[in-house]
Design a protein around this motif. Structure first.
Motif, PDB file in Angstrom:
ATOM      1  N   ALA A  74      -6.978 -77.031  40.059  1.00  0.00           N
ATOM      2  CA  ALA A  74      -7.564 -76.980  41.396  1.00  0.00           C
ATOM      3  C   ALA A  74      -8.060 -78.354  41.838  1.00  0.00           C
ATOM      4  CB  ALA A  74      -8.705 -75.967  41.427  1.00  0.00           C
ATOM      5  N   ILE A  75      -8.741 -79.051  40.952  1.00  0.00           N
ATOM      6  CA  ILE A  75      -9.266 -80.377  41.286  1.00  0.00           C
ATOM      7  C   ILE A  75      -8.128 -81.337  41.600  1.00  0.00           C
ATOM      8  CG2 ILE A  75     -10.468 -82.390  40.338  1.00  0.00           C
ATOM      9  CD1 ILE A  75     -12.208 -80.388  38.741  1.00  0.00           C
ATOM     10  N   LEU A  76      -7.096 -81.314  40.780  1.00  0.00           N
ATOM     11  CA  LEU A  76      -5.963 -82.216  40.985  1.00  0.00           C
ATOM     12  C   LEU A  76      -5.271 -81.940  42.317  1.00  0.00           C
ATOM     13  CD1 LEU A  76      -3.487 -83.289  38.271  1.00  0.00           C
ATOM     14  CD2 LEU A  76      -2.640 -82.617  40.494  1.00  0.00           C
ATOM     15  N   ALA A  77      -5.075 -80.659  42.638  1.00  0.00           N
ATOM     16  CA  ALA A  77      -4.384 -80.304  43.877  1.00  0.00           C
ATOM     17  C   ALA A  77      -5.196 -80.712  45.102  1.00  0.00           C
ATOM     18  CB  ALA A  77      -4.099 -78.807  43.902  1.00  0.00           C
ATOM     19  N   VAL A  78      -6.499 -80.532  45.035  1.00  0.00           N
ATOM     20  CA  VAL A  78      -7.352 -80.950  46.156  1.00  0.00           C
ATOM     21  C   VAL A  78      -7.276 -82.457  46.348  1.00  0.00           C
ATOM     22  CG1 VAL A  78      -9.752 -81.235  46.879  1.00  0.00           C
ATOM     23  CG2 VAL A  78      -8.955 -79.007  46.082  1.00  0.00           C
ATOM     24  N   LEU A  79      -7.376 -83.198  45.263  1.00  0.00           N
ATOM     25  CA  LEU A  79      -7.356 -84.655  45.354  1.00  0.00           C
ATOM     26  C   LEU A  79      -6.015 -85.182  45.852  1.00  0.00           C
ATOM     27  CD1 LEU A  79      -9.276 -85.677  42.107  1.00  0.00           C
ATOM     28  CD2 LEU A  79     -10.132 -85.625  44.450  1.00  0.00           C
ATOM     29  N   ALA A  80      -4.952 -84.407  45.653  1.00  0.00           N
ATOM     30  CA  ALA A  80      -3.631 -84.854  46.085  1.00  0.00           C
ATOM     31  C   ALA A  80      -3.568 -85.086  47.586  1.00  0.00           C
ATOM     32  CB  ALA A  80      -2.567 -83.837  45.673  1.00  0.00           C
ATOM     33  N   ILE A  81      -4.423 -84.380  48.344  1.00  0.00           N
ATOM     34  CA  ILE A  81      -4.423 -84.589  49.796  1.00  0.00           C
ATOM     35  C   ILE A  81      -5.756 -85.108  50.311  1.00  0.00           C
ATOM     36  CG2 ILE A  81      -5.039 -82.176  50.324  1.00  0.00           C
ATOM     37  CD1 ILE A  81      -3.095 -82.541  52.780  1.00  0.00           C
ATOM     38  N   SER A  82      -6.870 -84.591  49.787  1.00  0.00           N
ATOM     39  CA  SER A  82      -8.171 -85.041  50.298  1.00  0.00           C
ATOM     40  C   SER A  82      -8.443 -86.493  49.910  1.00  0.00           C
ATOM     41  CB  SER A  82      -9.290 -84.147  49.774  1.00  0.00           C
ATOM     42  OG  SER A  82      -9.396 -84.237  48.364  1.00  0.00           O
ATOM     43  N   GLY A  83      -7.849 -86.945  48.798  1.00  0.00           N
ATOM     44  CA  GLY A  83      -8.007 -88.334  48.401  1.00  0.00           C
ATOM     45  C   GLY A  83      -7.441 -89.289  49.444  1.00  0.00           C
ATOM     46  N   GLU A  84      -6.381 -88.855  50.137  1.00  0.00           N
ATOM     47  CA  GLU A  84      -5.803 -89.695  51.184  1.00  0.00           C
ATOM     48  C   GLU A  84      -6.721 -89.777  52.399  1.00  0.00           C
ATOM     49  OE1 GLU A  84      -1.666 -89.796  52.108  1.00  0.00           O
ATOM     50  OE2 GLU A  84      -1.193 -88.411  50.466  1.00  0.00           O
ATOM     51  N   TYR A  85      -7.438 -88.703  52.678  1.00  0.00           N
ATOM     52  CA  TYR A  85      -8.402 -88.752  53.779  1.00  0.00           C
ATOM     53  C   TYR A  85      -9.568 -89.667  53.421  1.00  0.00           C
ATOM     54  CZ  TYR A  85      -6.189 -85.001  56.437  1.00  0.00           C
ATOM     55  OH  TYR A  85      -5.304 -84.255  57.192  1.00  0.00           O
ATOM     56  N   ALA A  86      -9.983 -89.650  52.170  1.00  0.00           N
ATOM     57  CA  ALA A  86     -11.118 -90.475  51.751  1.00  0.00           C
ATOM     58  C   ALA A  86     -10.806 -91.963  51.858  1.00  0.00           C
ATOM     59  CB  ALA A  86     -11.513 -90.126  50.313  1.00  0.00           C
ATOM     60  N   THR A  87      -9.562 -92.337  51.573  1.00  0.00           N
ATOM     61  CA  THR A  87      -9.185 -93.757  51.598  1.00  0.00           C
ATOM     62  C   THR A  87      -8.596 -94.195  52.938  1.00  0.00           C
ATOM     63  OG1 THR A  87      -6.975 -93.259  50.744  1.00  0.00           O
ATOM     64  CG2 THR A  87      -8.713 -93.710  49.124  1.00  0.00           C
ATOM     65  N   GLY A  88      -8.284 -93.233  53.808  1.00  0.00           N
ATOM     66  CA  GLY A  88      -7.632 -93.560  55.072  1.00  0.00           C
ATOM     67  C   GLY A  88      -6.124 -93.652  54.951  1.00  0.00           C
ATOM     68  N   MET A  89      -5.593 -93.440  53.745  1.00  0.00           N
ATOM     69  CA  MET A  89      -4.150 -93.516  53.512  1.00  0.00           C
ATOM     70  C   MET A  89      -3.388 -92.453  54.313  1.00  0.00           C
ATOM     71  SD  MET A  89      -1.539 -94.887  52.012  1.00  0.00           S
ATOM     72  CE  MET A  89      -2.215 -95.909  50.699  1.00  0.00           C
ATOM     73  N   ILE A  90      -4.075 -91.369  54.682  1.00  0.00           N
ATOM     74  CA  ILE A  90      -3.399 -90.284  55.388  1.00  0.00           C
ATOM     75  C   ILE A  90      -2.810 -90.772  56.707  1.00  0.00           C
ATOM     76  CG2 ILE A  90      -5.492 -89.508  56.583  1.00  0.00           C
ATOM     77  CD1 ILE A  90      -2.680 -87.271  55.152  1.00  0.00           C
ATOM     78  N   ARG A  91      -3.460 -91.751  57.360  1.00  0.00           N
ATOM     79  CA  ARG A  91      -2.927 -92.265  58.620  1.00  0.00           C
ATOM     80  C   ARG A  91      -1.607 -92.995  58.388  1.00  0.00           C
ATOM     81  NH1 ARG A  91      -8.505 -92.627  59.540  1.00  0.00           N
ATOM     82  NH2 ARG A  91      -8.689 -94.637  58.481  1.00  0.00           N
ATOM     83  N   THR A  92      -1.534 -93.741  57.305  1.00  0.00           N
ATOM     84  CA  THR A  92      -0.281 -94.415  56.965  1.00  0.00           C
ATOM     85  C   THR A  92       0.806 -93.402  56.642  1.00  0.00           C
ATOM     86  OG1 THR A  92      -1.525 -96.297  56.065  1.00  0.00           O
ATOM     87  CG2 THR A  92       0.785 -96.088  55.414  1.00  0.00           C
ATOM     88  N   THR A  93       0.419 -92.371  55.886  1.00  0.00           N
ATOM     89  CA  THR A  93       1.373 -91.322  55.515  1.00  0.00           C
ATOM     90  C   THR A  93       1.953 -90.639  56.738  1.00  0.00           C
ATOM     91  OG1 THR A  93       0.275 -90.895  53.405  1.00  0.00           O
ATOM     92  CG2 THR A  93       1.627 -89.128  54.302  1.00  0.00           C
ATOM     93  N   LEU A  94       1.081 -90.273  57.684  1.00  0.00           N
ATOM     94  CA  LEU A  94       1.539 -89.551  58.869  1.00  0.00           C
ATOM     95  C   LEU A  94       2.285 -90.451  59.848  1.00  0.00           C
ATOM     96  CD1 LEU A  94      -1.536 -87.219  59.481  1.00  0.00           C
ATOM     97  CD2 LEU A  94       0.617 -86.699  58.310  1.00  0.00           C
ATOM     98  N   THR A  95       2.023 -91.742  59.784  1.00  0.00           N
ATOM     99  CA  THR A  95       2.802 -92.676  60.605  1.00  0.00           C
ATOM    100  C   THR A  95       4.216 -92.798  60.055  1.00  0.00           C
ATOM    101  OG1 THR A  95       0.824 -93.937  61.205  1.00  0.00           O
ATOM    102  CG2 THR A  95       2.954 -95.042  61.454  1.00  0.00           C
TER     103      THR A  95
END
Length: 265
Positions: A74-95
């Motif tokens: 559970a922890i690993l799966a959450v971090l797989a996506i929420s970790g990108e929000y914490a670092t801001g990487m999600i914006r790069t991913t979605l771009t």
């Protein structure tokens, strides 16, 4: 069609690169195996069967560690996506990958594949530990049958179902992580909800309510897949119980996918 498959392959490669390069992810995958096997071995080491016989569900006892290992999944799966929000990487991913549904689907596919791999190793090692430990605690195989053999249908179903259970926990957690975004809050939800239902079920004095809570509990219902004896006494059939967890996972992924699609990054 070729373009679609090429795009999907690129998405998979990108997500795989992120997963394997994020600090601590490799240790978490290893932790799934270590924690599951250690907890299973500890559970089998403390149970004993007197010469007069006992009523333990031997495969289920040997797979007790799945209840602990699911927390690491559970922890690993959450971090797989929420970790990108914490670092801001999600914006790069979605771009780079503007199809947000595809982003979540690729993450889900990779998590399922990796969880199935780690879960299979953990479950097989747990059964092996039980097969080695339990005979010394008074457990004897039935005449003509090896103790904890995958050749036994119910044992094989319990083992395979346990691996699927861990994969479904990964999907449930990924969906919650996508919906909540915050790592701490999402981890609290994915760890709290399954165990909360289990606690409420054991605490309630009303048998009908306890039966209902068991039937809708993602953990209690899902883990019925491990049961191999007295199946008529369980509120749900094994595969139906796993279906309840699948429904929780589907609902979480749907919610996470919709929020990912319509909410700003």
């Amino acid at each position: 069609m070729t373009g679609i498959w090429q795009e999907l392959r690129l998405h998979l490669h990108a997500e795989w690169t992120k997963l394997r390069t994020v600090g601590g992810m490799g240790w978490l995958w290893l932790g799934i195996v270590v924690v599951t096997v250690a907890a299973s071995a500890a559970a089998t080491a403390v149970v004993t069967c007197p010469p007069t016989g006992c009523e333990y569900d031997v495969p289920k006892v040997s797979l007790t560690g799945v209840q602990v290992g699911q927390a690491v999944v559970a922890i690993l799966a959450v971090l797989a996506i929420s970790g990108e929000y914490a670092t801001g990487m999600i914006r790069t991913t979605l771009t780079a990958m503007p199809r947000r549904g595809t982003v979540l689907a690729v993450k889900a596919a990779l998590l399922v594949g990796l969880t199935l791999t780690a879960g299979t190793v953990a479950v097989l090692a747990s059964l092996l530990a039980g097969r080695l430990i339990l005979p010394g605690n008074g457990f004897a195989p039935a005449p003509g049958h090896a103790l904890l053999s995958l050749a036994d249908g119910p044992t094989l179903r319990a083992a395979a179902g346990s691996v699927l259970y861990l994969a479904l926990i990964a999907l449930f957690s990924l969906g919650v992580g996508a919906a909540v975004r915050d790592s701490a809050a999402a981890i609290g939800i994915v760890l709290g909800v399954p165990y909360l239902f289990s606690i409420l079920t054991s605490m309630t004095q009303n048998q009908e309510l306890a039966r209902f809570l068991y039937q809708v509990s993602p953990m209690n219902a899902g883990l019925t897949i491990q049961a191999t004896v007295d199946l008529t006494a369980i509120p749900l059939a094994p595969w139906a119980g796993l279906g309840v967890l699948a429904a929780w996972s589907a609902a979480a992924l749907l919610a996470g996918g919709l929020l990912l699609r319509f909410r700003d990054a």
